[in-house]
Design an enzyme around this catalytic site. Sequence first.
Site, PDB file in Angstrom:
ATOM      1  N   TYR A   1       0.855  -1.217   0.000  1.00  0.00           N
ATOM      2  CA  TYR A   1       0.000   0.000   0.000  1.00  0.00           C
ATOM      3  C   TYR A   1       0.871   1.240   0.000  1.00  0.00           C
ATOM      4  O   TYR A   1       1.712   1.381   0.873  1.00  0.00           O
ATOM      5  CB  TYR A   1      -0.915   0.040   1.222  1.00  0.00           C
TER       6      TYR A   1
HETATM    7  N1  LIG Z   1      -6.538  -8.401   1.411  1.00  0.00           N
HETATM    8  C1  LIG Z   1      -6.814  -7.685   0.345  1.00  0.00           C
HETATM    9  O1  LIG Z   1      -6.555  -8.092  -0.800  1.00  0.00           O
HETATM   10  C2  LIG Z   1      -7.461  -6.338   0.516  1.00  0.00           C
HETATM   11  C3  LIG Z   1      -8.054  -5.710  -0.602  1.00  0.00           C
HETATM   12  C4  LIG Z   1      -8.660  -4.478  -0.393  1.00  0.00           C
HETATM   13  C5  LIG Z   1      -8.672  -3.886   0.869  1.00  0.00           C
HETATM   14  N2  LIG Z   1      -8.061  -4.514   1.928  1.00  0.00           N
HETATM   15  C6  LIG Z   1      -8.049  -3.900   3.275  1.00  0.00           C
HETATM   16  O2  LIG Z   1      -9.366  -3.542   3.626  1.00  0.00           O
HETATM   17  C7  LIG Z   1      -9.426  -2.162   3.940  1.00  0.00           C
HETATM   18  C8  LIG Z   1     -10.784  -1.657   3.608  1.00  0.00           C
HETATM   19  O3  LIG Z   1     -10.979  -1.617   2.199  1.00  0.00           O
HETATM   20  P1  LIG Z   1     -11.180  -0.252   1.468  1.00  0.00           P
HETATM   21  O4  LIG Z   1     -10.565   0.816   2.305  1.00  0.00           O
HETATM   22  O5  LIG Z   1     -10.635  -0.388   0.105  1.00  0.00           O
HETATM   23  O6  LIG Z   1     -12.760  -0.111   1.331  1.00  0.00           O
HETATM   24  P2  LIG Z   1     -13.972   0.004   2.351  1.00  0.00           P
HETATM   25  O7  LIG Z   1     -13.534  -0.128   3.747  1.00  0.00           O
HETATM   26  O8  LIG Z   1     -14.998  -0.905   1.810  1.00  0.00           O
HETATM   27  O9  LIG Z   1     -14.447   1.516   2.103  1.00  0.00           O
HETATM   28  C9  LIG Z   1     -13.875   2.528   2.867  1.00  0.00           C
HETATM   29  C10 LIG Z   1     -14.101   3.888   2.218  1.00  0.00           C
HETATM   30  O10 LIG Z   1     -15.460   4.280   2.371  1.00  0.00           O
HETATM   31  C11 LIG Z   1     -15.525   5.671   2.642  1.00  0.00           C
HETATM   32  N3  LIG Z   1     -16.090   5.834   3.999  1.00  0.00           N
HETATM   33  C12 LIG Z   1     -15.705   5.213   5.149  1.00  0.00           C
HETATM   34  N4  LIG Z   1     -16.457   5.598   6.196  1.00  0.00           N
HETATM   35  C13 LIG Z   1     -17.342   6.471   5.705  1.00  0.00           C
HETATM   36  C14 LIG Z   1     -18.390   7.216   6.297  1.00  0.00           C
HETATM   37  N5  LIG Z   1     -18.647   7.110   7.606  1.00  0.00           N
HETATM   38  N6  LIG Z   1     -19.112   8.038   5.504  1.00  0.00           N
HETATM   39  C15 LIG Z   1     -18.852   8.134   4.181  1.00  0.00           C
HETATM   40  N7  LIG Z   1     -17.869   7.457   3.563  1.00  0.00           N
HETATM   41  C16 LIG Z   1     -17.121   6.631   4.313  1.00  0.00           C
HETATM   42  C17 LIG Z   1     -14.094   6.192   2.562  1.00  0.00           C
HETATM   43  O11 LIG Z   1     -13.779   6.522   1.203  1.00  0.00           O
HETATM   44  P3  LIG Z   1     -13.994   7.968   0.532  1.00  0.00           P
HETATM   45  O12 LIG Z   1     -14.087   8.971   1.624  1.00  0.00           O
HETATM   46  O13 LIG Z   1     -12.795   8.128  -0.328  1.00  0.00           O
HETATM   47  O14 LIG Z   1     -15.257   7.822  -0.235  1.00  0.00           O
HETATM   48  C18 LIG Z   1     -13.297   4.967   2.928  1.00  0.00           C
HETATM   49  O15 LIG Z   1     -11.955   5.025   2.506  1.00  0.00           O
HETATM   50  C19 LIG Z   1      -8.242  -1.544   3.205  1.00  0.00           C
HETATM   51  O16 LIG Z   1      -7.837  -0.321   3.767  1.00  0.00           O
HETATM   52  C20 LIG Z   1      -7.216  -2.632   3.370  1.00  0.00           C
HETATM   53  O17 LIG Z   1      -6.605  -2.527   4.645  1.00  0.00           O
HETATM   54  C21 LIG Z   1      -7.481  -5.729   1.759  1.00  0.00           C
END
Ligand SMILES: NC(=O)c1ccc[n+]([C@@H]2O[C@H](COP(=O)([O-])OP(=O)(O)OC[C@H]3O[C@@H](n4cnc5c(N)ncnc54)[C@H](OP(=O)(O)O)[C@@H]3O)[C@@H](O)[C@H]2O)c1
Length: 319
Positions: free
Chosen positions: A51
């Site tokens: 990342y």
């Molecule tokens: N193992 C793997 O292959 C893999 C793959 C992907 C992710 N991950 C892990 O999972 C974590 C979570 O995935 P992700 O960050 O991609 O997506 P997510 O958790 O599904 O979405 C989070 C996003 O939603 C928005 N958000 C969060 N809280 C909010 C609220 N209260 N109100 C409005 N918008 C809100 C923010 O984006 P905006 O503000 O930009 O809209 C935030 O960055 C990653 O950080 C990573 O650590 C792992």
Amino acid sequence: MARIGDSELDVFPLSLGGNVFGWTADHEESLAILDAHAAGGGNFIDTSDSYMASVPGNSGGESETIIGEWFTTRGTRDATVIATKVSRHPQFPGLSGDNIRRAADASLGRLQTDRIDLYYAHFEDPNTPLEETAEAFDAVVREGKVRYTALSNFSPENIEAYIAICKANGYALPVALQPHYNLVHRNDFEDHLAPIAEREHLGVVPYYALASGFLTGKYRSKTEEHDRARAKAAAKYVTDQGLRIVDELERIGGEHGVSIATTALAWLLAKPTVVAPIASASRVEQVADLLAVATVELSADDVARLDAVSAWRPSGGDA
Ligand SMILES: NC(=O)c1ccc[n+]([C@@H]2O[C@H](COP(=O)([O-])OP(=O)(O)OC[C@H]3O[C@@H](n4cnc5c(N)ncnc54)[C@H](OP(=O)(O)O)[C@@H]3O)[C@@H](O)[C@H]2O)c1
């Protein structure tokens, strides 16, 4: 606090996603998000050595570097359970034994710590035998650099094969799985991985818990334009069924006095093997909604309503 599988790791039931640090959250905002998360009781942070190498101008490791700076300047290392991953850093690709050793050392340096609490194989490496990966993961545990190991994005067959190798050789067993699992992406996990997690006592730490922000309810229209960097990933879920799921989350969340996002996380937490969904925040104001999952317990009826509205089968179409 919740226990991860058969480990001794006790975590807050929400893991803070680290892929925003050095991407949609700049340096100062990232430190502020980490502060707010800890102040609200969070202790479980998820990152990866890769990342966010995919962001122009980055080279990978930016997220770990920010978290390492936060550990040192705030003195928060011992109060945190830190999870990171190996296999996708441009300089440390794959899961060969040599790469795992070198990548773990590089992560420890960036995180400014002497141990990784939970070390994931991020993605499968078709060029390395599972035996070599399992042996190398065991070695870093024995050396004290890693406390527990885990698997992400592995097929059910390879999870079972990996566990069999560990058992046959006395290697450190994985304690957790990190699959893609949320209300708009259920079948892969529920059909194939959940039974293995249950049988092998693996703690499940689902990623994309908010479907890149779709399950916060801020993408409600098929035509609306959004300025967020991840809007494209979230907007693909704006379908008739996706919007029905958000409507149901809003109704149930309203009954509990919590937001759509918190309710989506609570649904995951209600699933038997799930220890802590992972969600990121790009702004400090979003953190409270994530941590609030610890304050809400959905009833069996709430879960059944959400199960029903989110059921989907390729042959049968929408439920
Ligand atoms: N193992 C793997 O292959 C893999 C793959 C992907 C992710 N991950 C892990 O999972 C974590 C979570 O995935 P992700 O960050 O991609 O997506 P997510 O958790 O599904 O979405 C989070 C996003 O939603 C928005 N958000 C969060 N809280 C909010 C609220 N209260 N109100 C409005 N918008 C809100 C923010 O984006 P905006 O503000 O930009 O809209 C935030 O960055 C990653 O950080 C990573 O650590 C792992």
